[in-house]
Enzyme design. Sequence first.
Site, PDB file in Angstrom:
ATOM      1  N   LYS A 124       1.438  -1.363  -0.225  1.00 45.29           N
ATOM      2  CA  LYS A 124      -0.058  -0.180   0.126  1.00 45.29           C
ATOM      3  C   LYS A 124       0.993   1.478   0.102  1.00 45.29           C
ATOM      4  CE  LYS A 124      -2.527  -0.844   3.985  1.00 45.29           C
ATOM      5  NZ  LYS A 124      -1.452  -2.145   4.244  1.00 45.29           N
ATOM      6  N   ASN A 147      -3.051   6.628   5.953  1.00 49.07           N
ATOM      7  CA  ASN A 147      -2.455   5.545   6.621  1.00 49.07           C
ATOM      8  C   ASN A 147      -1.091   5.683   6.987  1.00 49.07           C
ATOM      9  OD1 ASN A 147      -2.544   3.270   8.796  1.00 49.07           O
ATOM     10  ND2 ASN A 147      -2.371   1.677   6.932  1.00 49.07           N
ATOM     11  N   HIS A 193      -3.847  -9.524  10.521  1.00 49.94           N
ATOM     12  CA  HIS A 193      -4.957  -8.443  11.336  1.00 49.94           C
ATOM     13  C   HIS A 193      -6.456  -9.549  12.121  1.00 49.94           C
ATOM     14  CE1 HIS A 193      -2.087  -5.422  10.643  1.00 49.94           C
ATOM     15  NE2 HIS A 193      -3.114  -4.921   9.838  1.00 49.94           N
TER      16      HIS A 193
END
Length: 467
Positions: A124, A147, A193
Amino acid sequence: MTDAPTPLIQKGSGLQVVVGLGGSGLSAARYLCQEGYRVAVTDGHPAPPLASQLPEGIHTRCFGGIDADLLLQAARVVISPGISLETPAVRAAIDQGIPVVSDIQLFCDACRAPIVAITGSNAKSTVTTLVGQMAADAGINVGVGGNIGIPALELLGNEDMALAVLELSSFQLETVSNLNAQVACVLNMSPDHLDRHGDMLSYHQAKHRVFQGAKSVVVNRDDALTRPLIADNVPRLSIGTQAPDAGQYGLVIDADGQTHIARGTTRLISADELPIKGQHNLLNAEAALALGELAGIEIDSMLETLRQFEGLPHRCQYIASVDGIDYFNDSKGTNIGSTMAAIVGLGAVYAPKDGKLLVILGGQGKGQEFDELAPLINQYVSQVLCIGEDAAVIEQHLRRAQLGHDVEVHQCHDLARAFECIERVTKSSLSQVQAVLLSPACASFDQFSGYAARGDAFIDLVQALAD
């Protein structure tokens, strides 16, 4: 949370409670104050380091625990990505019908510039940075955040911003409805996650919220989990490691073995022209080109940016060559998917030279199963060095997945002992190792303050070898 549109709340009406006082929480508190709302802040830390930077107008500051009574008084809760929706105080507010949103929701409600929204399990930051650089090099007034680096709400200070490029995590996306991005993309999907999301389905659903209201999308042909369930008439481009169909992006390999990024039958740029190496980085470059095209950036300018882009620290970063062995720092590889991409990407570079990788794995495994790594290790790796809290678990998983007999596994505890092992095994006359790759597939908090500190320690040890 449901997919219903977020209720509109008039400025100045109702209490806005910010939960979590990290960077995004601070930016949300400041933004809401500037917009004339009544704001309160709560955080589990008894003395949040950023509390001194809060606006003076915020008088209600409940620290040392998330204040459940305060949340139940809110007209809206703005939650930081590090706080789970299942935190009892937050869940109680949700159950009472109180809207719970992220700073990203506030941003997209206020932003007047087109948004390029990028998420995925891996890469990302690289793709977000690259698209932002492409836009800047093309003369576009661009804001890059989310982020990565700058909290999204801080980008609104640039009143002339013509394009916003956002990196978005699953934690940020799970409280966003109708992002309405100009172009959206899930780069890839692999388990990550799961200790927070519970299972792969919930993780997948959170990621795919990026597509809500998207005007165009980019899809990874190699990963079915990136494909959105949206109307067929939404413009889309695809990327992949195989030769592309007409109008799409992919890789074309010439008879002499030279690899090119292509759009349809048109070769755009050869792999040799790019400072970033490995097949995974070619895919990142494709993604940036596809996103940039749908955002209206001129292709020749984007290609020139690619020729100059050297990648990001701690993301398959080339460090040095010592005694004929190349060292790569991929400390940001904190899950299995990112490590698989690094092994394939670099392995494909050294395999034609009859070379193998030495890979350093380990840290906090976050409940992952490491079996998936075994086939790629068997193909591209001759030495595996395990460090950190879950070192023994990693070896156990690899062996039960039928790790090849010619792959040696070493338990090294930490990076310093790993480098002692590297010196031993690479000096053997039988060693095929041509590159050392730190790509741990794990979080770093067992031995370091974060992935950057782990990467810096690796760099220091490489430089000590070179001296």
